[in-house]
Design a protein around this motif. Sequence first.
Motif, short mmCIF file in Angstrom:
data_model
loop_
_atom_site.label_atom_id
_atom_site.label_comp_id
_atom_site.label_asym_id
_atom_site.label_seq_id
_atom_site.Cartn_x
_atom_site.Cartn_y
_atom_site.Cartn_z
N ARG A 140 0.84 -1.19 0.00
CA ARG A 140 0.00 0.00 0.00
C ARG A 140 0.88 1.25 0.00
NH1 ARG A 140 -5.02 0.17 3.83
NH2 ARG A 140 -6.00 0.62 1.82
N MET A 142 0.38 4.93 0.83
CA MET A 142 -0.72 5.61 1.51
C MET A 142 -0.46 7.09 1.74
SD MET A 142 -1.82 2.65 4.19
CE MET A 142 -3.50 3.20 4.24
N ILE A 152 -6.46 6.29 10.43
CA ILE A 152 -7.01 4.94 10.22
C ILE A 152 -7.38 4.41 11.61
CG2 ILE A 152 -4.91 3.52 10.36
CD1 ILE A 152 -5.73 2.20 7.73
N HIS A 155 -7.00 -1.43 14.46
CA HIS A 155 -7.28 -2.75 13.87
C HIS A 155 -6.03 -3.59 14.00
CE1 HIS A 155 -5.26 -0.51 10.65
NE2 HIS A 155 -4.86 -1.69 10.16
N LEU A 171 1.67 6.91 13.20
CA LEU A 171 1.35 5.50 13.49
C LEU A 171 1.52 5.24 14.99
CD1 LEU A 171 0.81 2.55 12.55
CD2 LEU A 171 3.28 2.32 12.24
N ARG A 221 0.90 13.21 5.66
CA ARG A 221 1.72 12.06 6.07
C ARG A 221 1.60 10.99 5.00
NH1 ARG A 221 0.53 7.16 8.33
NH2 ARG A 221 2.24 6.27 9.56
N PHE A 227 1.81 -5.96 3.47
CA PHE A 227 1.26 -7.13 4.17
C PHE A 227 1.90 -8.38 3.58
CE2 PHE A 227 -2.65 -4.32 3.73
CZ PHE A 227 -2.54 -3.77 4.99
O1 AKG Z 1 -0.28 4.13 7.31
C1 AKG Z 1 0.07 3.46 8.27
O2 AKG Z 1 1.08 3.73 8.92
C2 AKG Z 1 -0.77 2.27 8.71
C3 AKG Z 1 -1.64 1.67 7.63
C4 AKG Z 1 -2.35 0.43 8.07
O3 AKG Z 1 -2.42 0.13 9.23
C5 AKG Z 1 -2.99 -0.47 7.08
O4 AKG Z 1 -3.02 -0.14 5.90
O5 AKG Z 1 -3.46 -1.56 7.49
#
Ligand code: AKG
Length: 288
Positions: A140, A142, A152, A155, A171, A221, A227
């Motif tokens: 990702r 982001m 976010i 989770h 984070l 940010r 993953f």
């Molecule tokens: O952007 C982040 O540091 C965390 C992103 C995240 O937790 C996710 O994509 O599952």
Amino acid sequence: MLCARKLCLASLRRGLVEDGFVCVRSESIGDAYSVLKAAHALPLAVKERFSGYGGSDAGKPEPAYDGGSTASARSWDFSRHALALGGKPATPLDLDDLFDRQDALGESIAVGIAEAFGLPPRYLADLIRSSERGGFGIMRLMAYPAGADVGIAPHTDFECFTVMHQDAPGLELMRRDGTWVSAPLLGDDGFIVIVGDVLERLTNGHLKATPHRVVECDRDRHSIIRFHALRPDAIVAPLPHFGEPVYTPVSMAKHMRTTLTNLKLGKPAWDPVSNASLTATYVYDSPR
Ligand SMILES: O=C(O)CCC(=O)C(=O)O
Ligand SMILES: [Fe+2]
């Protein structure tokens, strides 16, 4: 006297068990953030042509993992395995080189984790990649615009482990004692590794999936997340040397399908009352 390798494995084990995360050094992330920023700056009409883009600006907001909040996260997602939703191309970006570098780092971490917990060294490394197309799981890229309340929601990640990099603070990781700590900024070559649902299940809860969230940021940010999932047909079940199983077996594919379908149906992945992940401990009545 302990040799350096044993000390390293001992600190990997201690970090994952006690803190839920470790920091590792590797090759520099290089110019990945300039690619990321250029991709996020593309006009909305362009972003909408690709299945791998998600964000509220494109009517595809990040799920509310806690069932209530609105996340500011926007993401370009890329995988070599099944991300071509609706026949659209995934991204306009050439991300193969970065993905390969993430695969290499993921493989070293997988070997380290296996050795640290007494598994055959390649036990995880061989499950997180296919010989033809490389690693499973999603990358990702982001972006979090400044000023939102929630980047976010809390989770745990659904896969085996996650390797994270951020260009600004935001984070937060929950330690085993329930306290939230800010993830450190580690420079171009430092990465944070956290435990996912699958590693919790494989280790029969010896490791706990790491709760994390991104809190309000006062400036833009960005983060680069990878993953590492197991092959879709792998059965995730507690390994024998972690004692009497307390988790039900499930295939990687079914765990992903179930967690993602539940989110779409509005069933949260996180319980804000008990402050705990719901997905890591799902009870399955059959593995497939
Ligand atoms: O952007 C982040 O540091 C965390 C992103 C995240 O937790 C996710 O994509 O599952
Ligand atoms: Fe996450």
